[in-house]
Design a protein around this motif. Sequence first.
Motif, PDB file in Angstrom:
ATOM      1  N   GLN A   7      28.603  -4.642  18.906  1.00  0.00           N
ATOM      2  CA  GLN A   7      30.029  -4.567  19.221  1.00  0.00           C
ATOM      3  C   GLN A   7      30.250  -4.567  20.732  1.00  0.00           C
ATOM      4  O   GLN A   7      31.158  -5.231  21.232  1.00  0.00           O
ATOM      5  CB  GLN A   7      30.644  -3.309  18.602  1.00  0.00           C
ATOM      6  N   VAL A   8      29.419  -3.823  21.455  1.00  0.00           N
ATOM      7  CA  VAL A   8      29.527  -3.811  22.913  1.00  0.00           C
ATOM      8  C   VAL A   8      29.339  -5.223  23.463  1.00  0.00           C
ATOM      9  O   VAL A   8      30.102  -5.677  24.323  1.00  0.00           O
ATOM     10  CB  VAL A   8      28.489  -2.849  23.525  1.00  0.00           C
ATOM     11  N   GLN A   9      28.337  -5.933  22.947  1.00  0.00           N
ATOM     12  CA  GLN A   9      28.098  -7.294  23.403  1.00  0.00           C
ATOM     13  C   GLN A   9      29.268  -8.214  23.058  1.00  0.00           C
ATOM     14  O   GLN A   9      29.613  -9.109  23.840  1.00  0.00           O
ATOM     15  CB  GLN A   9      26.805  -7.848  22.791  1.00  0.00           C
ATOM     16  N   ASN A  10      29.888  -8.011  21.911  1.00  0.00           N
ATOM     17  CA  ASN A  10      31.070  -8.804  21.551  1.00  0.00           C
ATOM     18  C   ASN A  10      32.192  -8.592  22.559  1.00  0.00           C
ATOM     19  O   ASN A  10      32.874  -9.541  22.959  1.00  0.00           O
ATOM     20  CB  ASN A  10      31.563  -8.419  20.153  1.00  0.00           C
ATOM     21  N   GLU A  11      32.403  -7.340  22.943  1.00  0.00           N
ATOM     22  CA  GLU A  11      33.472  -7.049  23.902  1.00  0.00           C
ATOM     23  C   GLU A  11      33.130  -7.606  25.285  1.00  0.00           C
ATOM     24  O   GLU A  11      34.001  -8.128  25.988  1.00  0.00           O
ATOM     25  CB  GLU A  11      33.721  -5.540  23.960  1.00  0.00           C
TER      26      GLU A  11
ATOM     27  N   ARG B 264      48.839   1.945  16.033  1.00  0.00           N
ATOM     28  CA  ARG B 264      47.431   1.546  16.056  1.00  0.00           C
ATOM     29  C   ARG B 264      47.034   1.184  17.469  1.00  0.00           C
ATOM     30  O   ARG B 264      47.710   0.407  18.144  1.00  0.00           O
ATOM     31  CB  ARG B 264      47.181   0.335  15.162  1.00  0.00           C
ATOM     32  N   VAL B 265      45.920   1.759  17.918  1.00  0.00           N
ATOM     33  CA  VAL B 265      45.367   1.443  19.227  1.00  0.00           C
ATOM     34  C   VAL B 265      44.198   0.486  19.019  1.00  0.00           C
ATOM     35  O   VAL B 265      43.319   0.745  18.189  1.00  0.00           O
ATOM     36  CB  VAL B 265      44.890   2.709  19.962  1.00  0.00           C
ATOM     37  N   THR B 266      44.188  -0.618  19.755  1.00  0.00           N
ATOM     38  CA  THR B 266      43.118  -1.605  19.614  1.00  0.00           C
ATOM     39  C   THR B 266      41.766  -0.935  19.811  1.00  0.00           C
ATOM     40  O   THR B 266      41.540  -0.267  20.820  1.00  0.00           O
ATOM     41  CB  THR B 266      43.283  -2.737  20.643  1.00  0.00           C
ATOM     42  N   PRO B 267      40.843  -1.092  18.862  1.00  0.00           N
ATOM     43  CA  PRO B 267      39.562  -0.388  18.960  1.00  0.00           C
ATOM     44  C   PRO B 267      38.689  -0.938  20.086  1.00  0.00           C
ATOM     45  O   PRO B 267      38.675  -2.141  20.350  1.00  0.00           O
ATOM     46  CB  PRO B 267      38.921  -0.624  17.590  1.00  0.00           C
ATOM     47  N   THR B 268      37.964  -0.059  20.739  1.00  0.00           N
ATOM     48  CA  THR B 268      37.033  -0.461  21.793  1.00  0.00           C
ATOM     49  C   THR B 268      35.857   0.489  21.831  1.00  0.00           C
ATOM     50  O   THR B 268      35.995   1.687  21.560  1.00  0.00           O
ATOM     51  CB  THR B 268      37.716  -0.502  23.172  1.00  0.00           C
ATOM     52  N   ALA B 269      34.693  -0.055  22.169  1.00  0.00           N
ATOM     53  CA  ALA B 269      33.480   0.757  22.277  1.00  0.00           C
ATOM     54  C   ALA B 269      33.151   1.104  23.719  1.00  0.00           C
ATOM     55  O   ALA B 269      32.376   2.018  23.979  1.00  0.00           O
ATOM     56  CB  ALA B 269      32.296   0.013  21.650  1.00  0.00           C
ATOM     57  N   ILE B 270      33.729   0.375  24.682  1.00  0.00           N
ATOM     58  CA  ILE B 270      33.337   0.496  26.088  1.00  0.00           C
ATOM     59  C   ILE B 270      34.255   1.464  26.825  1.00  0.00           C
ATOM     60  O   ILE B 270      35.471   1.273  26.900  1.00  0.00           O
ATOM     61  CB  ILE B 270      33.361  -0.879  26.770  1.00  0.00           C
ATOM     62  N   ALA B 271      33.637   2.501  27.410  1.00  0.00           N
ATOM     63  CA  ALA B 271      34.397   3.479  28.189  1.00  0.00           C
ATOM     64  C   ALA B 271      34.466   3.081  29.659  1.00  0.00           C
ATOM     65  O   ALA B 271      35.506   3.252  30.315  1.00  0.00           O
ATOM     66  CB  ALA B 271      33.760   4.862  28.052  1.00  0.00           C
ATOM     67  N   SER B 272      33.368   2.553  30.212  1.00  0.00           N
ATOM     68  CA  SER B 272      33.357   2.134  31.616  1.00  0.00           C
ATOM     69  C   SER B 272      32.240   1.125  31.842  1.00  0.00           C
ATOM     70  O   SER B 272      31.271   1.063  31.080  1.00  0.00           O
ATOM     71  CB  SER B 272      33.165   3.340  32.550  1.00  0.00           C
ATOM     72  N   ILE B 273      32.379   0.326  32.906  1.00  0.00           N
ATOM     73  CA  ILE B 273      31.382  -0.686  33.263  1.00  0.00           C
ATOM     74  C   ILE B 273      31.153  -0.654  34.772  1.00  0.00           C
ATOM     75  O   ILE B 273      32.104  -0.589  35.557  1.00  0.00           O
ATOM     76  CB  ILE B 273      31.842  -2.102  32.860  1.00  0.00           C
TER      77      ILE B 273
END
Length: 711
Positions: free
Chosen positions: A295-299, A500-509
């Motif tokens: 999922q992280v790679q997809n984002e 609904r909040v769009t789902p995300t796995a990434i907190a910071s980059i």
Amino acid sequence: MKNIIKKLLAILLLIVLGLTAVAFTAGVVLLHKDAHNARTIELQNSSSPLAQSFTITDQNGAVIQGSSSVYKYVPAVVSGNEQNVPDLYIKALLAVEDSSFYSRKTKGYSIKGILNAFASELLARLHLGSEARGGSTIDQQLAKNLALGGYKSDKTLSRKLTELMDAHSIANRYSRNDILAAYLNTLRLTPDTIGVNAAWYNLFGKPADKPKDKGLYLAQIAFMAGLGQAPSTYTQQFDAAGKKRATTVLGVMKEENIISSSDYDMAIKAVKSELKINLGSSQGVPKAYQAYIAQVQNEVASMALPKNATIEIKTYATKSQLDYLQTVADHQAASMTENLPRAELPKGILTAISVVDTKTGHILGLNTNSDNPLLPISAVRSSGSTIKPLLDYAPALEYGYINANSTLNGNASSYSDGTPLANYGGNNYGPVSVAFALGDSLNSAALQTFQMTSTEQKNSIMKPLGIASAGYDEAQAIGYNISTLQEASAYSAIGNDGLRVTPTAIASIKVNGQDLPLPESESQRAMSSSTAQTLVNLMQNVTQSNGSEPYAAQPQWPGAFATKSGLSNFPESATEPARSQGAPDAWMAATSSGVSTSVWAGSPDMSGKYYIPAAPIDVENNVRVYLLNNTIRYMNQGRDMSPFTYTGQRLAASNAVPQIPDVTQPANSADIKAVQGLNPKAPKLSDDLQNYYNQHSQDQLLDPAKVYGAN
């Protein structure tokens, strides 16, 4: 008579083919005459590999994927001392895509290929042949990839003629090896890579070197050679479509004498037992983290990150939670539900778990017992009855066709085309309350509410939920294709006051040590606060004494939990006992004031070989309830499980279609005009329901037929 029709169609086909041949000949003349007008496409193969080094951590900084290089591009060399693309792969690729690539005299196109493509297209449209085949040469495909990036599918005549001219121009100026290498370098075989070499490395975790296991090597060759036809399908549905495609390519390789019969048998065996792919750059990563990393790679793939960079990503997951959820997905954790022992997972059954924070949309867990880490993310299956609160009841509630006190049809009914529709177990209940209908998962009532609203009204809710469709057929009222991540996210809106909040796995980059600004997660209102509140109240009946889950999945947090279960059906082609005693998909979805969850257990295919026993119901209940309860109880530990809160907000004006006026109040001219403009459907009433209405006073019951007028 049928034979006469087929003969006439065959004659028509010959005539059309003749005309096409004439037209094509004229086109070839035009091609040679005007080829100088085609765009001058230059082949500029980069000789430098492109890679990104990723480190992915959980929210506490613990590493879930150590520094690893993800190759974005590795240049293909098809001849000479530096060759890095196997000859066997090249032979297999050309056998399935362009067998005359090295031998034909025409420059950039194949007359036979174009005629074959047209013939197969015509036969397919006449239902006299199988699926249509493409007839483009490698030169044409390269021209399309360079001009359109390989993404768009423009089949217009003008586009095809331009493509032919571009291909002809390329073929006149470059060698066969240069064109083949350029083609291999433009292939988009995975979302994260460009070119066959990078895709090979990321799918198999190593370069395209010949391994010791010849059978496995041949299986990998065949899979990669056939991947270009439908990359996303063959990777996301690897166990079914992907392996089938590899088997087909091996058959072509045998027919073309590229491999021997003994090699073919060896490779077929390897496809069945050894062939695997590593999606989401998960090579060497513990299984507990593979789906989350995918999922992280997809984002990340949708972000404009530097091609060569060191990238550090912090996520919203924690290692301990992912580790535990993997034991649940593997059906190895002890049951967290009193008086509900852990049921054995039926042989061959796959599982998927997705967890999001109800209020923030942060993805907290993605796990599966499958070798395909994309299963919880993008592998869609029929949702069964878990779609009913979203697609059927929510729109009917939002637009005033029903309320919590309405009465619905509890007897068997039929679709608009006359196909019978029964309730689970073939039971009839007569007129029932909305709470009973949803709590006991009645198909007849779900279809009734589905028929009340238009596609526009449904999509005003389904679009912000992230699962909208251009149109809906009635069968989707009791089964809608969806992934567990999509469903967990959609259910979060019910527990979050309709938002609904769009789902995300990434907190910071961090990119090369510098923080990368990330956009705020999008929040959309999918339904009014009152609709969300009503759905919560109705869904709590699922776990009451007359609900579909009476003995388990009890709400642990009064006023802060709601759930729904679902089963799907096998196609008629499935084998027994699956057809009558099992289901291919068993679901549970839930929302709470802490996290929202969707869990799935099901068959890898629709053959009926593997299935969830649905008779007796206790077996499938125990499997899906075990997955849900262990997941949601564990993930809510330490959270403030206060009851749901409701703001009273209405559906956003940009999403909503005009609301139906409050018909319980005296009508005024504006209300009448609004109703006429909407032209609402009257719910279909069976005879027993109409008799029920006739026997009760209007003080006790609101008759929809009398309000809207019978059709």
